[in-house]
Scaffold this active site. Structure first.
Site, mmCIF file in Angstrom:
data_model
loop_
_atom_site.group_PDB
_atom_site.id
_atom_site.type_symbol
_atom_site.label_atom_id
_atom_site.label_comp_id
_atom_site.label_asym_id
_atom_site.label_seq_id
_atom_site.Cartn_x
_atom_site.Cartn_y
_atom_site.Cartn_z
ATOM 1 N N ASN A 1 -27.281 50.698 -30.320
ATOM 2 C CA ASN A 1 -25.885 50.645 -29.960
ATOM 3 C C ASN A 1 -25.276 51.849 -29.068
ATOM 4 O OD1 ASN A 1 -26.697 53.023 -31.503
ATOM 5 N ND2 ASN A 1 -24.988 52.948 -33.081
ATOM 6 N N GLU B 1 -32.207 60.822 -37.042
ATOM 7 C CA GLU B 1 -30.941 60.483 -36.957
ATOM 8 C C GLU B 1 -30.565 59.161 -37.609
ATOM 9 O OE1 GLU B 1 -28.281 62.439 -36.500
ATOM 10 O OE2 GLU B 1 -29.128 64.062 -35.368
ATOM 11 N N CYS C 1 -23.185 54.718 -36.372
ATOM 12 C CA CYS C 1 -23.672 55.158 -37.258
ATOM 13 C C CYS C 1 -22.859 56.115 -38.294
ATOM 14 C CB CYS C 1 -25.163 55.919 -36.989
ATOM 15 S SG CYS C 1 -24.433 57.261 -35.785
ATOM 16 N N GLU D 1 -28.755 66.966 -33.848
ATOM 17 C CA GLU D 1 -28.620 66.776 -32.221
ATOM 18 C C GLU D 1 -27.601 67.638 -31.810
ATOM 19 O OE1 GLU D 1 -29.404 62.355 -31.746
ATOM 20 O OE2 GLU D 1 -31.344 63.081 -31.008
HETATM 21 P P1 NDP Z 1 -33.835 50.300 -36.674
HETATM 22 O O1 NDP Z 1 -34.159 51.359 -37.554
HETATM 23 O O2 NDP Z 1 -34.161 48.827 -36.802
HETATM 24 O O3 NDP Z 1 -34.758 50.553 -35.235
HETATM 25 C C1 NDP Z 1 -34.482 51.980 -34.603
HETATM 26 C C2 NDP Z 1 -35.734 52.018 -33.467
HETATM 27 O O4 NDP Z 1 -36.845 52.358 -34.131
HETATM 28 C C3 NDP Z 1 -35.773 50.828 -32.829
HETATM 29 O O5 NDP Z 1 -36.134 51.377 -31.512
HETATM 30 C C4 NDP Z 1 -37.037 50.269 -33.399
HETATM 31 O O6 NDP Z 1 -37.707 49.197 -32.312
HETATM 32 C C5 NDP Z 1 -37.981 51.420 -33.725
HETATM 33 N N1 NDP Z 1 -38.828 51.090 -34.747
HETATM 34 C C6 NDP Z 1 -38.744 50.137 -35.824
HETATM 35 N N2 NDP Z 1 -39.788 50.210 -36.699
HETATM 36 C C7 NDP Z 1 -40.512 51.184 -36.247
HETATM 37 C C8 NDP Z 1 -41.897 51.871 -36.665
HETATM 38 N N3 NDP Z 1 -42.389 51.483 -37.786
HETATM 39 N N4 NDP Z 1 -42.358 52.935 -36.037
HETATM 40 C C9 NDP Z 1 -41.427 53.459 -34.653
HETATM 41 N N5 NDP Z 1 -40.381 52.842 -34.404
HETATM 42 C C10 NDP Z 1 -40.034 51.778 -35.089
HETATM 43 O O7 NDP Z 1 -32.376 50.543 -36.137
HETATM 44 P P2 NDP Z 1 -31.256 49.623 -35.240
HETATM 45 O O8 NDP Z 1 -32.168 49.523 -33.716
HETATM 46 O O9 NDP Z 1 -31.065 48.334 -36.067
HETATM 47 O O10 NDP Z 1 -30.139 50.750 -35.042
HETATM 48 C C11 NDP Z 1 -29.175 50.427 -36.233
HETATM 49 C C12 NDP Z 1 -29.362 51.645 -37.144
HETATM 50 O O11 NDP Z 1 -29.262 52.858 -36.629
HETATM 51 C C13 NDP Z 1 -28.421 51.733 -38.237
HETATM 52 O O12 NDP Z 1 -29.095 52.021 -39.442
HETATM 53 C C14 NDP Z 1 -27.410 53.114 -37.753
HETATM 54 O O13 NDP Z 1 -26.916 53.587 -38.585
HETATM 55 C C15 NDP Z 1 -28.569 53.670 -37.040
HETATM 56 N N6 NDP Z 1 -27.980 54.612 -36.066
HETATM 57 C C16 NDP Z 1 -28.119 56.033 -36.432
HETATM 58 C C17 NDP Z 1 -27.529 57.048 -35.570
HETATM 59 C C18 NDP Z 1 -27.324 58.591 -35.765
HETATM 60 O O14 NDP Z 1 -27.131 59.262 -34.840
HETATM 61 N N7 NDP Z 1 -27.649 58.998 -36.992
HETATM 62 C C19 NDP Z 1 -26.815 56.422 -34.271
HETATM 63 C C20 NDP Z 1 -26.858 55.049 -34.035
HETATM 64 C C21 NDP Z 1 -27.575 54.253 -34.807
HETATM 65 P P3 NDP Z 1 -37.395 47.796 -32.153
HETATM 66 O O15 NDP Z 1 -36.042 47.595 -33.005
HETATM 67 O O16 NDP Z 1 -37.359 47.722 -30.796
HETATM 68 O O17 NDP Z 1 -38.170 46.854 -33.114
#
Ligand code: NDP
Length: 484
Positions: A153, A250, A284, A458
């Site tokens: 995002n 996060e 998020c 953060e």
């Molecule tokens: P995901 O949890 O699907 O993915 C996050 C990242 O982790 C991606 O780069 C993903 O790769 C990677 N990933 C997935 N599986 C693994 C693994 N087993 N080991 C290491 N890395 C892995 O989140 P989204 O991208 O769908 O984002 C949305 C989510 O993020 C929501 O739940 C939102 O709330 C949260 N979020 C939290 C924030 C915060 O600051 N607290 C801010 C913004 C979002 P890939 O997707 O490329 O496969």
């Protein structure tokens, strides 16, 4: 704008390609067109990135904080100068309207680089005087190679929020953006090199979860900072634990906004709009459970629906557009599934709920009223433009229900009663709380979650604690007294 990057990865100060990695198409959410293709990192690329970060770390940490900070602040200046082009790229990467990206992404990234650039020279340990003349000094040292893994995002912001404190403390980083938005982090890497960062200090590799997993478990990695969902956070935290690596998590949320009858109506409605529909709801810390005190509910819903009528949906590149498409067709389908569940479970749909008749992954801003605590739209993170309005009577009830969730990322209260505002803020089980606003995240303030929403913070000075470690050095000033 040419959106195809020079190559997929940025390692050791240069673009690097390996086309044997799985191709990842980058799709512009407004048109559905493929605007670039990158390749997932192969094991060879992952190895190169970690080796480069490892080789660069000692020399980077040996610079003075002032020298490291100067580079970060120079990078901030370059980002600000290029804000327009970086914002256009962010819009291509995510679909978020330019009216948002121009004020919220590269600018926020630049703030982080400037803030931690400024802090770098101020980082210190401690002197602890002991009896008899002995003393201990605590050296603040870098952790080593850090891995950053981003959600889709806020690709520029997330890369900078992780890189800036990590680099300020003398660490180096390998960053993996989400496969959905791989373009922006490459620009951050380019800019850091241009600002004078030595090669290897900040590297970017592309790929899906398996690349993130390979980075997380590499024995040379000292810390993993993830922005993502709770299920991914659990996996990454567990994988990092095996090597006892430091983590910052996060994660997601289902944050409450509590609106009392004495609140300023337009502030409360404005906060609910910001906390649910900015970035088409893909934030998020969104306040997706809006608890409104009974006497205000009708007026709140009337004013909300009236103001939602002013949303301008359209070409994200037009500055008048205030509501863009969702990041992907897949994410829109997930959100539509929640809308269907909301209807099925008996919530009252008062606005939106459907796809507008246009191209792009748009979904109307959606509001449900009469939502109850056990409905899935009130329990699960939706990550889309769906607001649930719930009704409450007393302060005690509002606080109890607001906290009745496994998440704990953010929370807000809208009231003119000063004492009640602070009571609520103290009672919220959330890492980031607001009084009479929602979703602002300046770099000066700590940001992060309690409970299932995360570990660590953060931004702010607190981030320094998560990217450095203290070494105690005992200094004896008197002869050693041994028992024999
Ligand atoms: P995901 O949890 O699907 O993915 C996050 C990242 O982790 C991606 O780069 C993903 O790769 C990677 N990933 C997935 N599986 C693994 C693994 N087993 N080991 C290491 N890395 C892995 O989140 P989204 O991208 O769908 O984002 C949305 C989510 O993020 C929501 O739940 C939102 O709330 C949260 N979020 C939290 C924030 C915060 O600051 N607290 C801010 C913004 C979002 P890939 O997707 O490329 O496969």
């Amino acid at each position: 704008m040419d959106t195809q990057p020079t190559a997929s990865h940025f390692i050791d100060g240069a673009y690097v390609e390996d086309t044997t990695g799985t191709p990842i198409p980058v799709i512009y959410a407004y048109t559905g067109e493929t605007i670039a293709t990158v390749h997932a990192a192969t094991p060879g690329i992952v190895e190169k990135a970690i080796a480069s970060a490892k080789a660069a770390q000692a020399e980077w940490a040996a610079l003075s904080g002032t020298e490291r900070g100067r580079i970060l602040r120079r990078a901030a200046d370059i980002m600000r100068t290029r804000n327009h082009d970086l914002s256009v790229l962010e819009t291509f990467d995510t679909g978020k309207p330019l009216s948002e990206t121009i004020v919220a992404d590269a600018t926020s990234g630049a703030d982080a680089l400037e803030y931690f650039g400024g802090l770098a020279a101020t980082l210190t340990g401690e002197h602890i005087q002991l009896g008899g003349g002995d003393f201990v000094y605590a050296r603040r040292e870098a952790l080593g190679v850090c891995v950053g893994i981003g959600a889709w995002n806020y690709p520029t912001q997330i890369a900078c929020w992780k890189a800036a404190p990590a680099l300020a403390c003398g660490n180096t980083m390998v960053f993996k953006p989400s496969e959905t938005t791989p373009l922006c982090a490459l620009k951050v890497a380019e800019i850091l090199i241009e600002a004078g960062a030595p090669p290897g200090v900040f590297n970017v590799v592309q790929g899906m979860g398996e690349v993130g997993a390979a980075l997380t478990t590499d024995p040379r990695v000292a810390k993993v900072s993830l922005t993502g969902s709770v299920p991914t956070g659990q996996k990454v935290y567990a994988a990092a634990a095996e090597g006892l690596r430091h983590v910052t998590m996060e994660l997601g949320g289902k944050s409450p906004q509590v609106v009392f009858e004495d609140a300023d109506l337009d502030d409360a409605v404005g906060g609910a709009i910001l906390g649910n529909f900015y970035s088409s709801g893909q934030v998020c810390s969104n306040g997706t459970r809006v608890f409104v005190q009974r006497g205000l509910v009708d007026r709140f819903l009337d004013r909300l629906t009236e103001r939602l009528g002013n949303a301008v949906m359209g070409d994200p590149m037009e500055m008048e557009t205030t509501f863009g498409p969702m990041v992907s067709a897949r994410q829109r389908e997930i959100v539509e599934g929640f809308i269907a569940k909301g209807i099925e479970e008996g919530a009252r749909l008062v606005h939106g709920g459907t796809r507008p008749d246009r191209d792009g992954f748009f979904l109307d801003p959606t509001v449900f009223a009469d939502v109850t605590d056990e409905m899935s739209i009130a329990r699960d993170e939706i990550f889309g433009p769906v607001m649930s309005v719930l009704t409450f009577d007393t302060e005690e009830e509002a606080l109890r229900r607001a906290n009745d969730t496994p998440f704990g990322l953010a929370a807000s209260v809208f009231t003119k009663d000063l004492a009640r505002a602070h009571r609520m803020a103290a009672g919220f089980q959330a890492g980031t709380c607001y009084i009479n606003t929602h979703n602002l995240s300046p770099v000066e303030a700590p940001f992060g979650g309690m409970k299932m929403s995360g570990v660590g913070r953060e931004n702010s000075k607190a981030a320094i604690e998560h990217y450095s470690q203290l070494k105690g050095v005992y200094v004896a000033m008197t002869p050693v007294e041994a028992p024999f």
